[in-house]
Write a protein that holds these residues in place. Structure first.
Motif, PDB file in Angstrom:
ATOM      1  N   PRO A  79      -7.413  -6.504  -3.189  1.00 13.04           N
ATOM      2  CA  PRO A  79      -7.575  -7.862  -3.365  1.00 13.04           C
ATOM      3  C   PRO A  79      -8.452  -8.364  -4.539  1.00 13.04           C
ATOM      4  CG  PRO A  79      -7.539  -7.630  -1.184  1.00 13.04           C
ATOM      5  CD  PRO A  79      -7.859  -6.200  -1.766  1.00 13.04           C
ATOM      6  N   ASP A  80      -8.372  -9.370  -5.290  1.00 14.93           N
ATOM      7  CA  ASP A  80      -8.983  -9.832  -6.401  1.00 14.93           C
ATOM      8  C   ASP A  80     -10.367 -10.338  -6.048  1.00 14.93           C
ATOM      9  OD1 ASP A  80      -8.543 -12.176  -5.200  1.00 14.93           O
ATOM     10  OD2 ASP A  80      -8.109 -13.170  -7.109  1.00 14.93           O
ATOM     11  N   ASP A  81     -10.718 -10.345  -4.932  1.00 12.79           N
ATOM     12  CA  ASP A  81     -12.112 -10.720  -4.683  1.00 12.79           C
ATOM     13  C   ASP A  81     -12.944  -9.360  -3.903  1.00 12.79           C
ATOM     14  OD1 ASP A  81     -10.653 -10.842  -1.917  1.00 12.79           O
ATOM     15  OD2 ASP A  81     -11.776 -12.359  -1.339  1.00 12.79           O
ATOM     16  N   TRP A  82     -12.299  -8.246  -4.192  1.00 16.60           N
ATOM     17  CA  TRP A  82     -12.984  -6.983  -3.621  1.00 16.60           C
ATOM     18  C   TRP A  82     -13.241  -6.159  -4.802  1.00 16.60           C
ATOM     19  CZ3 TRP A  82      -9.594  -4.123   0.867  1.00 16.60           C
ATOM     20  CH2 TRP A  82      -9.589  -4.941   1.879  1.00 16.60           C
ATOM     21  N   ASP A  83     -14.446  -5.311  -4.599  1.00 11.47           N
ATOM     22  CA  ASP A  83     -15.143  -4.648  -5.770  1.00 11.47           C
ATOM     23  C   ASP A  83     -14.749  -3.257  -5.369  1.00 11.47           C
ATOM     24  OD1 ASP A  83     -16.593  -3.735  -3.549  1.00 11.47           O
ATOM     25  OD2 ASP A  83     -18.477  -4.460  -4.398  1.00 11.47           O
ATOM     26  N   HIS A  84     -13.705  -2.935  -4.689  1.00 12.95           N
ATOM     27  CA  HIS A  84     -13.336  -1.663  -4.437  1.00 12.95           C
ATOM     28  C   HIS A  84     -11.780  -1.581  -4.026  1.00 12.95           C
ATOM     29  CE1 HIS A  84     -13.860  -3.474  -0.505  1.00 12.95           C
ATOM     30  NE2 HIS A  84     -13.179  -2.386   0.037  1.00 12.95           N
ATOM     31  N   ASP A  85     -11.312  -0.405  -4.181  1.00 14.86           N
ATOM     32  CA  ASP A  85      -9.842  -0.384  -3.564  1.00 14.86           C
ATOM     33  C   ASP A  85      -9.821   0.359  -2.261  1.00 14.86           C
ATOM     34  OD1 ASP A  85     -10.138   2.271  -4.252  1.00 14.86           O
ATOM     35  OD2 ASP A  85      -8.295   2.395  -5.593  1.00 14.86           O
ATOM     36  N   SER A  86      -8.757   0.117  -1.804  1.00 21.31           N
ATOM     37  CA  SER A  86      -8.541   0.880  -0.544  1.00 21.31           C
ATOM     38  C   SER A  86      -6.959   1.570  -0.463  1.00 21.31           C
ATOM     39  CB  SER A  86      -8.634  -0.100   0.778  1.00 21.31           C
ATOM     40  OG  SER A  86      -7.466  -1.244   0.505  1.00 21.31           O
ATOM     41  N   THR A  87      -6.690   2.147   0.323  1.00 22.62           N
ATOM     42  CA  THR A  87      -5.292   2.740   0.598  1.00 22.62           C
ATOM     43  C   THR A  87      -4.689   2.120   1.816  1.00 22.62           C
ATOM     44  OG1 THR A  87      -6.331   5.027  -0.420  1.00 22.62           O
ATOM     45  CG2 THR A  87      -4.268   5.039   0.741  1.00 22.62           C
ATOM     46  N   PHE A  88      -3.461   1.932   1.531  1.00 27.86           N
ATOM     47  CA  PHE A  88      -2.338   1.330   2.659  1.00 27.86           C
ATOM     48  C   PHE A  88      -1.096   2.004   2.584  1.00 27.86           C
ATOM     49  CE2 PHE A  88       1.123  -1.424   4.042  1.00 27.86           C
ATOM     50  CZ  PHE A  88       0.744  -1.871   5.268  1.00 27.86           C
ATOM     51  N   GLN A  89      -0.458   2.554   3.798  1.00 29.15           N
ATOM     52  CA  GLN A  89       0.499   3.422   4.068  1.00 29.15           C
ATOM     53  C   GLN A  89       1.372   2.808   4.914  1.00 29.15           C
ATOM     54  OE1 GLN A  89      -0.068   7.857   4.023  1.00 29.15           O
ATOM     55  NE2 GLN A  89       0.143   7.544   6.380  1.00 29.15           N
ATOM     56  N   ILE A  90       2.720   3.015   4.767  1.00 27.35           N
ATOM     57  CA  ILE A  90       3.679   2.598   5.534  1.00 27.35           C
ATOM     58  C   ILE A  90       4.480   3.877   6.092  1.00 27.35           C
ATOM     59  CG2 ILE A  90       6.094   1.111   6.097  1.00 27.35           C
ATOM     60  CD1 ILE A  90       5.122  -0.845   4.075  1.00 27.35           C
ATOM     61  N   THR A  91       4.657   4.160   7.260  1.00 24.19           N
ATOM     62  CA  THR A  91       5.275   5.362   7.718  1.00 24.19           C
ATOM     63  C   THR A  91       6.232   4.904   8.623  1.00 24.19           C
ATOM     64  OG1 THR A  91       3.385   6.597   7.496  1.00 24.19           O
ATOM     65  CG2 THR A  91       5.002   7.669   8.695  1.00 24.19           C
ATOM     66  N   LEU A  92       7.454   5.653   8.353  1.00 21.54           N
ATOM     67  CA  LEU A  92       8.763   5.382   9.435  1.00 21.54           C
ATOM     68  C   LEU A  92       8.939   6.656  10.215  1.00 21.54           C
ATOM     69  CD1 LEU A  92      11.107   3.409   7.145  1.00 21.54           C
ATOM     70  CD2 LEU A  92       9.357   2.748   8.482  1.00 21.54           C
ATOM     71  N   THR A  93       9.078   6.427  11.515  1.00 26.40           N
ATOM     72  CA  THR A  93       9.512   7.750  12.352  1.00 26.40           C
ATOM     73  C   THR A  93      10.554   7.303  13.369  1.00 26.40           C
ATOM     74  OG1 THR A  93       7.151   7.967  12.408  1.00 26.40           O
ATOM     75  CG2 THR A  93       8.360   9.043  14.125  1.00 26.40           C
ATOM     76  N   PRO A  94      11.565   8.112  13.453  1.00 29.46           N
ATOM     77  CA  PRO A  94      12.620   7.922  14.167  1.00 29.46           C
ATOM     78  C   PRO A  94      12.094   7.840  15.805  1.00 29.46           C
ATOM     79  CG  PRO A  94      13.152   9.547  12.751  1.00 29.46           C
ATOM     80  CD  PRO A  94      11.698   9.393  12.681  1.00 29.46           C
ATOM     81  N   ALA A  95      12.682   6.808  16.537  1.00 29.21           N
ATOM     82  CA  ALA A  95      12.314   6.857  17.912  1.00 29.21           C
ATOM     83  C   ALA A  95      13.471   6.493  18.636  1.00 29.21           C
ATOM     84  CB  ALA A  95      11.187   5.559  17.974  1.00 29.21           C
ATOM     85  N   ALA A  96      13.211   6.507  20.193  1.00 32.33           N
ATOM     86  CA  ALA A  96      14.350   6.263  20.882  1.00 32.33           C
ATOM     87  C   ALA A  96      14.616   4.950  20.841  1.00 32.33           C
ATOM     88  CB  ALA A  96      13.864   6.581  22.434  1.00 32.33           C
TER      89      ALA A  96
END
Length: 133
Positions: A79-96
């Motif tokens: 975000p523009d007010d952060w002085d650092h980056d972070s890592t975001f991940q979306i994972t999809l897993t087949p489920a019943a």
């Protein structure tokens, strides 16, 4: 808060949010990379290939770190007010009965930042699940 829930040894603070939806992986993936981008990321023109940069209208910026179709999308998030980056991940897993969607956010700077982002991603997940219903 005053515990170490979410504190990792070498990736700062992290969080995870998971939900299962009644839809097959291919449909959920299509939503994540096409129709749902505005819902989970914000208003942006997002290139969806490794190395592509993005910036949302609210100033969050980053780049695509990896993409494995119908499995995982990993991006940097700052975000523009952060002085650092972070890592975001979306994972999809087949489920019943459908697909489990997992959000994972790491390299957060503090317990407070983790709490704010957990609230954010829980709300985002609620909207994603509602749109996929």
């Amino acid at each position: 808060m005053n515990d170490s829930t979410g504190l990792t040894k070498d990736a700062g603070w992290e969080l995870g949010v998971r939900r299962t939806v009644d839809a097959p992986v291919d449909e959920v993936w299509e939503y994540i990379v096409v129709d749902g981008v505005r819902t989970w990321l914000g208003d942006t023109k997002l290139g969806l290939h490794k190395g592509d940069a993005y910036e949302t209208t609210d100033g969050t910026r980053g780049e695509i770190r990896s993409r494995t179709d119908e499995l995982r999308l990993r991006i940097t998030w700052q975000p523009d007010d952060w002085d650092h980056d972070s890592t975001f991940q979306i994972t999809l897993t087949p489920a019943a009965g459908g697909t489990t969607i997992g959000f994972h956010h790491e390299r957060l700077a503090s317990e407070d930042e983790r709490a704010r982002m957990l609230e954010h991603w829980t709300g985002v997940m609620d909207r994603v699940v509602a749109e996929l219903a």
